[in-house]
Each structure stands twice: as structure tokens, then as C-alpha cells.
Design an enzyme around this catalytic site. Structure first.
Site, PDB file in Angstrom:
ATOM      1  N   ASP A   1       0.548   5.364   1.087  1.00  0.00           N
ATOM      2  CA  ASP A   1      -0.314   6.243   1.876  1.00  0.00           C
ATOM      3  C   ASP A   1      -0.913   7.382   1.057  1.00  0.00           C
ATOM      4  O   ASP A   1      -0.479   7.630  -0.066  1.00  0.00           O
ATOM      5  CB  ASP A   1       0.501   6.865   3.012  1.00  0.00           C
ATOM      6  CG  ASP A   1       0.663   5.900   4.156  1.00  0.00           C
ATOM      7  OD1 ASP A   1      -0.110   4.934   4.224  1.00  0.00           O
ATOM      8  OD2 ASP A   1       1.575   6.116   4.977  1.00  0.00           O
TER       9      ASP A   1
ATOM     10  N   ARG B   1       9.475   7.588   5.442  1.00  0.00           N
ATOM     11  CA  ARG B   1       9.279   8.993   5.792  1.00  0.00           C
ATOM     12  C   ARG B   1       9.910   9.343   7.143  1.00  0.00           C
ATOM     13  O   ARG B   1      10.378  10.468   7.355  1.00  0.00           O
ATOM     14  CB  ARG B   1       7.784   9.318   5.804  1.00  0.00           C
ATOM     15  CG  ARG B   1       7.193   9.324   4.387  1.00  0.00           C
ATOM     16  CD  ARG B   1       5.682   9.228   4.393  1.00  0.00           C
ATOM     17  NE  ARG B   1       5.080  10.319   5.126  1.00  0.00           N
ATOM     18  CZ  ARG B   1       3.794  10.369   5.478  1.00  0.00           C
ATOM     19  NH1 ARG B   1       2.974   9.384   5.162  1.00  0.00           N
ATOM     20  NH2 ARG B   1       3.317  11.397   6.145  1.00  0.00           N
TER      21      ARG B   1
ATOM     22  N   TYR C   1      12.153   3.148  -2.595  1.00  0.00           N
ATOM     23  CA  TYR C   1      11.460   4.442  -2.560  1.00  0.00           C
ATOM     24  C   TYR C   1      12.473   5.559  -2.784  1.00  0.00           C
ATOM     25  O   TYR C   1      13.646   5.444  -2.412  1.00  0.00           O
ATOM     26  CB  TYR C   1      10.823   4.664  -1.185  1.00  0.00           C
ATOM     27  CG  TYR C   1       9.533   3.913  -0.969  1.00  0.00           C
ATOM     28  CD1 TYR C   1       8.318   4.460  -1.369  1.00  0.00           C
ATOM     29  CD2 TYR C   1       9.525   2.672  -0.338  1.00  0.00           C
ATOM     30  CE1 TYR C   1       7.127   3.778  -1.157  1.00  0.00           C
ATOM     31  CE2 TYR C   1       8.335   1.985  -0.123  1.00  0.00           C
ATOM     32  CZ  TYR C   1       7.136   2.547  -0.538  1.00  0.00           C
ATOM     33  OH  TYR C   1       5.962   1.884  -0.323  1.00  0.00           O
TER      34      TYR C   1
ATOM     35  N   ARG D   1       0.853  -1.196   0.000  1.00  0.00           N
ATOM     36  CA  ARG D   1       0.000   0.000   0.000  1.00  0.00           C
ATOM     37  C   ARG D   1       0.881   1.235   0.000  1.00  0.00           C
ATOM     38  O   ARG D   1       1.934   1.244   0.598  1.00  0.00           O
ATOM     39  CB  ARG D   1      -0.846   0.039   1.270  1.00  0.00           C
ATOM     40  CG  ARG D   1      -1.742  -1.144   1.408  1.00  0.00           C
ATOM     41  CD  ARG D   1      -2.316  -1.176   2.820  1.00  0.00           C
ATOM     42  NE  ARG D   1      -2.936  -2.461   3.063  1.00  0.00           N
ATOM     43  CZ  ARG D   1      -3.280  -2.897   4.269  1.00  0.00           C
ATOM     44  NH1 ARG D   1      -3.039  -2.150   5.339  1.00  0.00           N
ATOM     45  NH2 ARG D   1      -3.848  -4.067   4.409  1.00  0.00           N
TER      46      ARG D   1
END
Lengths: 252, 252
Positions: free
Chosen positions: A52, A205, A110, A50
Site C-alpha cells: 500500500d 496493520r 512483514y 502489492r
């Protein structure tokens, strides 16, 4: 039965994330609705993971099984014609029936973009974290090195996630400056790239938020080692905003 | 009285263009409203030239006179705080009273972006012209060479423009492929850059539309010479869409 693998690019700004949440547009819901329209069949889309609300993907992978005989390339074209402009199927191909977007993934990567200059950009709004304070890239790189390898990343995991196994392996982590070629000389961007065998909730993050504190000299680059050992979310830096984060690769 | 010069970046997607048109959001109207709010004074903003609906600017220049003593840097910060995210003041400085954004400009440069691949991009929607057909860059370059220099560009001027003097000098015109660094290997972009002492209405977009016909081998690269000589808009190619066009430089 056929198993179709999709490679997907999306601008996450307008969505509540990948996962279906009632009454909010999600990436999954939007693509499933397009598939239903084209295939006249209800399908369930499984993603590599998933993302966000607000998080982007240059390369998300998802698969679904179908009874339809539609050729994969034709399906790609039909999907792109039906989908909104901020979701694009960059590839569709038939995969073996044992292929599972999430379970078959060996690692994911990422990229986090930081716009590090005095003024924001009209073109990078919602696509990079505007951070006008001076940053030491060198210190950020030193700090990042402590995170490489297999560690317990509990300190970088959202405290409400409830994850049991918080041990992950970061295969690669880099901090680099990039020049935006379309607008050469104008933007000062810093990219943090992280490849790992898995990511805890908000891990990317939280790592970026901590590296920014290091770059700004609020915490020392050596403290990353300590932060890992505390296994306590409150010892790390803040969570960097979602809009700078891009899923850029899934390796199988 | 002070004369303030602004350098402005904007994403034109949400605007009817630079110029004020009643009931539609324009770049000029939006910045003038922000200035009025900050300076408590009505000002008139003069740009280097108007941009059409959907056209972007990486570097637009505009100036206004004011009785206010606010330092230029402080004004820049205040404007960026008040303006919507798709308009950014990248610089504000005091100019001589004789400076006029339009009349003082010696030349301007536009860049046109073409996304030349089989599928569109979620991130370049409204920011490049998605053109999935094979293009010969070499033929486009050959054709562009005929346009360099001083010519009557009536064939490339919107037929309803009513311009009297249609002679302009193209100082530089180039066709190049660029790689989008954030998403390396993924996008195939072609950039057409045109610098001229002035642009007729739709001139840049009509030139690009014609070069695309050449690249697609619908018209020969040599016919550019003939098209110029006909002085007839209908002899040139179609008008390329606004959303690929960027004002990138104004030289004084």
C-alpha cells in the site's frame, strides 16, 4: 524468452504503493519505466504482492519476461543508475520460465516497527509508528499467540476488500524490542514480525493496531480468540499506519 | 533570566547547515522561528558548533536565554509540535546562567557512516556514504592510530578556513563494522568515530576521506604520520561527503 527475477528494496514514503494508479507515482510504474528505458521494450512487472501507499520493502520480489539478452548483473547496475534513490534493485537473476513472483510464493513476512518512547525521531519519521504510550510487551506477546496457526482472519481484513477466502495460516508471529545500533541507547523500538502463507487486505496493520490496544490494556490479551470468532472487522482494533510496515521476506 | 539547554536530533539532508544563511532553511533559523512562535520573544540560539549542509546530528546541544517562565518539559513538547519532522528536541532543561553550549564543551564526537557493499540502500540514502569498493578495515585502523593524540591537524583542515590554531587533540578514534539491526544481514556499514577537544573546518570529513584512500590501498597506512607533518591540505585525501557525518555527542 527469458524470465528475470528482481529483489527490490524501497522506501515507500513517496509512492502511492506498488500498483500503478494513473497520475500518481507507484513503485511498479517507476521500475517499469526504468526497464523500458534500458531494454527499449515494454515489460510488465509481476510482484509477490502489492504494498500500500507508504509501506516499505526490504525484500520485494518481482519478475518480468523479456526478449533482451542483457546479463542480469548488468541489468541490475543499469536499473540502479536509472532508478530514483528510494528504490534499489538488490539482486537480479534469471529464473525458470515457470517462476511467478506471486503464485510461486509459499509465504511472506512483514515487520512492523513501533517507536515507543516519549519523543519522536528525526531519522525514523515515515519509517516507524511513533507511539508514545506505555506498552506491555508481555501482553502483546500473549495476545499474538492466539493468532498463530490457521484461522479465519475476516476480523482483521479491511471490510471493503471483498475477499472470499479469508482463511490464512500465520506460521510465525513475534513481538520483540530492538535497539537501533547506529544510535544505541537512544531509540526504543518494538518490532512485530508476521509470517503467513498469505495476507488479506490490511491484515498486518489491523493485527498490529489490535496488539497495540492490548499492549495499552484497552482490551485483554485473551480477547484475540473472541475477535477471531466474531469474523467482524469492527471487533478488532484500528488499522496501524502504513509507514511502520515493511515487507521483509518472500519464501519460495 | 533563564538559560535553557536543548538537546537536538536532526536529519540535515534538507538544510544548509546549522547556521543561518539568508533565503536558505537552516537548523538554527528553523528552531529560532519555532521558539519565537512559542515564547513570543526573539531568542538567539547558541550551538556547541555549526554543522555543515547535509550533516546530521543525533545529539546537538544549543542554549538560549529567555525571560519566559515556561517549564522546560512543556517547551520541549511545544517545540516538537511546531518543528518539522526532521528536527526533534530530545531534551530541554534549565541550565546555570554560566552554561554556554560552545565554550563549556570539553569535547565533541562525530560518527561517519560508510555503506560498503555492491549496491546502495533506499533507506540509507543521504544517511551514509555509499562506497562500493573493497576496503581493508585493518589498514584503516592502523592509519587511524597515527591520528590519536595531540597534533597539528592543518593537513586535514579546509585550506580556505583561515584557522590560526590548528592544534587539536583526538581523544578517541575508531573504525568498526556495524550491522544494521532492522535489516540484519543486509547492510555492510563501517563507522568511523572521532572524539576530539575541537574540530577544524572539514576535519572529520577529511580524515574519513583519507582513511578511505588507505582502506582502498591507494596510500599506505603509515603515511598518516607524514601527512600530519606536511601541514598541507593537499597531502591528505579528499573530503568525504557531508551526508555520512553525524554529530553524536557533546561532553561538558
Amino acid at each position: 524468452m527469458r524470465n528475470i527475477k528482481l529483489e527490490i528494496e524501497y522506501d515507500g514514503a513517496a509512492y502511492c504503493g506498488w500498483q500503478i494508479q494513473n497520475y500518481q507515482p507507484s513503485i511498479q510504474k517507476t521500475i517499469e519505466a526504468a526497464l523500458r528505458k534500458i531494454l527499449q521494450e515494454k515489460v510488465k512487472l509481476i510482484a509477490s504482492g502489492r504494498t500500500d501507499a507508504g509501506v516499505h520493502a526490504l525484500f520485494q520480489v518481482a519478475n518480468f519476461t523479456t526478449g533482451s539478452a542483457i546479463p542480469a548483473e548488468k541489468l541490475q547496475r543499469a536499473l540502479n543508475a536509472v532508478l530514483p534513490d528510494d528504490i534499489v534493485i538488490t539482486r537480479a537473476k534469471e529464473a525458470g520460465l515457470d517462476f511467478h513472483s506471486r503464485f510461486s510464493a509459499r509465504s511472506k513476512a512483514y515487520q512492523y516497527l513501533i517507536l515507543n518512547q516519549r519523543y519522536p525521531s528525526a531519522f525514523l519519521r515515515n519509517r516507524a509508528y511513533f507511539y508514545p504510550y506505555p506498552l506491555s510487551i508481555q501482553l502483546m506477546r500473549q495476545a499474538a499467540r492466539y493468532l498463530q496457526g490457521r484461522h479465519d482472519f475476516r476480523s482483521f481484513c479491511a471490510s471493503h476488500s471483498g475477499a472470499k477466502n479469508t482463511i490464512k495460516k500465520i506460521k510465525k508471529i513475534s513481538v520483540s524490542t530492538i535497539r537501533y545500533p547506529l544510535y544505541a541507547k537512544r531509540y526504543r523500538l518494538i518490532a512485530v514480525e508476521i509470517e503467513a502463507d498469505g495476507f488479506l487486505y490490511n491484515m498486518a496493520r489491523n493485527i498490529v493496531g489490535t496488539l497495540l490496544e492490548v499492549g495499552r490494556k484497552k482490551i485483554g490479551s485473551g480477547s484475540l480468540k473472541k475477535i477471531l470468532l466474531t469474523k467482524d472487522r469492527s471487533s478488532a482494533g484500528p488499522t496501524a499506519p502504513a509507514n511502520g510496515l515493511y515487507l521483509i521476506r518472500v519464501n519460495y
